[in-house]
Design a protein around this motif. Structure first.
Motif, PDB file in Angstrom:
ATOM      1  N   ASP A 189     -41.187  -9.218  25.016  1.00 27.03           N
ATOM      2  CA  ASP A 189     -41.534  -8.142  25.688  1.00 27.03           C
ATOM      3  C   ASP A 189     -42.081  -7.293  24.722  1.00 27.03           C
ATOM      4  O   ASP A 189     -42.015  -7.188  23.617  1.00 27.03           O
ATOM      5  N   VAL A 190     -42.612  -6.122  25.054  1.00 30.06           N
ATOM      6  CA  VAL A 190     -43.383  -4.797  24.196  1.00 30.06           C
ATOM      7  C   VAL A 190     -42.080  -4.184  23.575  1.00 30.06           C
ATOM      8  O   VAL A 190     -41.119  -3.793  24.143  1.00 30.06           O
ATOM      9  N   PHE A 191     -42.399  -3.777  22.433  1.00 25.46           N
ATOM     10  CA  PHE A 191     -41.572  -2.988  21.611  1.00 25.46           C
ATOM     11  C   PHE A 191     -42.095  -1.402  21.534  1.00 25.46           C
ATOM     12  O   PHE A 191     -41.411  -0.571  21.931  1.00 25.46           O
ATOM     13  N   ARG A 192     -43.510  -1.449  21.309  1.00 29.60           N
ATOM     14  CA  ARG A 192     -44.065  -0.196  21.183  1.00 29.60           C
ATOM     15  C   ARG A 192     -45.469  -0.124  21.784  1.00 29.60           C
ATOM     16  O   ARG A 192     -46.242  -1.178  21.786  1.00 29.60           O
ATOM     17  N   TYR A 193     -45.630   0.812  22.667  1.00 26.01           N
ATOM     18  CA  TYR A 193     -47.009   0.858  23.350  1.00 26.01           C
ATOM     19  C   TYR A 193     -47.686   2.406  23.285  1.00 26.01           C
ATOM     20  O   TYR A 193     -47.182   3.157  24.229  1.00 26.01           O
TER      21      TYR A 193
END
Length: 442
Positions: A349-353
């Protein structure tokens, strides 16, 4: 026929009555919706759901054609797309590791000898990603990366092209073969027209490998853009899975500790899921596939953003804004989608966007601006110290994006500039430096 006059009178009366009724209906009719006619304003809803294929995002910066006497090149999107379209018909086979750590001279020979086309990517491209865009017939495609594709037609009398995949940072080189059914068509379609491409020049005292720049400016126009911001709640609806709480500053959070914050100063936002933080490195191809899919599903490609580079060890990847096929930089405005991937509860999953929240729409207004030549750029960089010159990795024309000082909440401006990459940092060449003034790194 004695009733003919009466019938005519009745018909005439009915026609007059019908005409009056239609006129009244038209005057009092209000449509429920009106279709926009030639409305250039961007659609926020359509923009944030726009999806793109991998080949629309992972694109070359430029193509150079090395001849016997000169080097010609192009950054023109149509010309690059024409070359890529031809490559898409190729069957690249017999992919083998030619060198695991080639010397600078070996890379020069492969890339810069005559009868070669060099396709430049802004960041390392994993082979599985390239295979998804092109046709690599080998069953075991390596997980290696490259940033240059070299097409060699020097010994193509048998209809075969040698194709090299070069990682100019590590020195790793793979070689493949393409069997052409009609070399004459390839020559007529690409080699001959390339002789009319702009001339490219280099100064071999700059960089470890020769860095070629267009001799003349690529663009001398500044462009004015209208911009509109996507409401934060629209992004929040797409980024959070469960119940969301609004924050006093206009951001959002959820019970898992994820948060979405707006950065008004740079017209962007930051979304962080702390539960997905990880120290594991990324598999490069998975990093590209995962993040492009995530953007397709969670915010869209609101303008032209192209893959610009990655740091697999930190699972970081950048997609930069492009205008006219040139990269856009900005010290005061967000100009790139920056992501860090991770793992949450065993799932990737994304951690930082981080990304811009604006959508640009051209106004058609342009202003001519003086732009330095490639010769002036090389002359300016030649004044760097010997150590710094060796650390220059790339030089290219681009744009700087700023908000209009008179109408900062409505207009943005892009101005042409020259940029160079020193180690892993992109820096702008100032007008003072290009004019021969003291060298200052921005």
């Amino acid at each position: 026929m004695k009733y003919i006059e009466q019938i005519k009178s009745i018909v005439l009366f009915l026609l007059v009555f019908l005409s009056l009724g239609l006129t009244f209906t038209i005057w009092n009719f209000t449509p429920k919706t009106l279709d926009a006619i030639d409305d250039p304003a961007p659609s926020l809803e359509s923009a944030i759901v726009e999806t793109k294929k991998i080949e629309q995002v992972v694109r070359p910066l430029k193509i150079l054609i090395h001849g016997e006497e000169s080097v010609n090149g192009t950054v023109n999107k149509d010309q690059i797309d024409s070359f890529l379209k031809s490559m898409n018909q190729w069957d690249i086979s017999d992919l083998t590791l030619l060198s695991d750590e080639a010397t600078v001279n070996e890379m020069k020979d492969i890339m810069h000898d005559p009868a070669r086309a060099v396709i430049y990517y802004p960041g390392a491209v994993p082979f599985p990603v390239f295979d998804a865009m092109m046709n690599v017939s080998d069953t075991n495609v390596p997980e290696a990366t490259f940033n240059r594709v070299v097409v060699n037609w020097e010994s193509s009398s048998n209809g075969a092209l040698a194709v090299y995949f070069v990682n100019s940072d590590s020195g790793r080189i793979y070689e493949g073969t393409v069997q052409l059914s009609d070399f004459g068509n390839f020559e007529e379609s690409f080699i001959v027209p390339a002789e009319e491409y702009p001339l490219y020049i280099t100064d071999e005292s700059i960089g470890t490998l020769p860095i070629y720049v267009p001799e003349e400016p690529v663009d001398t126009s500044s462009y004015v853009y209208l911009y509109e911001e996507t409401p934060m709640e629209v992004y929040a609806d797409r980024l959070f899975d469960g119940t969301v709480d609004s924050l006093p500053d206009g951001g959002y959070t959820d019970k898992a500790g994820a948060f979405l914050e707006r950065s008004e100063a740079v017209k962007g936002f930051e979304f962080v899921q702390s539960k997905a933080e990880t120290t594991d490195p990324a598999i490069p191809s998975e990093l590209v596939f995962n993040t492009t899919k995530y953007i397709n599903d969670h915010g869209g490609w609101t303008n032209d953003y192209y893959y610009f580079g990655m740091e697999p060890i930190n699972q970081e990847i950048d997609y930069r804004l492009f205008i006219n096929n040139l990269p856009v930089f900005g010290s005061t405005v967000s100009t790139a989608i920056e992501m860090q991937w991770g793992t949450a509860e065993g799932e990737e999953d994304v951690f930082r966007y981080d990304r811009p929240i604006y959508i640009l729409e051209p106004t058609g207004r342009t202003v001519t601006k003086d732009q330095a030549s490639g010769s002036a750029v090389l002359a300016a960089l030649s004044r760097l110290s010997e150590e710094e010159r060796a650390q220059v990795k790339e030089i290219m024309p681009g744009y700087e994006l700023t908000r209009n000082s008179n109408e900062p909440d409505r207009l943005m401006i892009v101005e042409p500039n020259w940029y160079f990459k020193l180690n892993n940092t992109w820096l702008k060449l100032t007008t003072e430096v290009l004019g021969g003034g003291p060298f200052g790194l921005e």
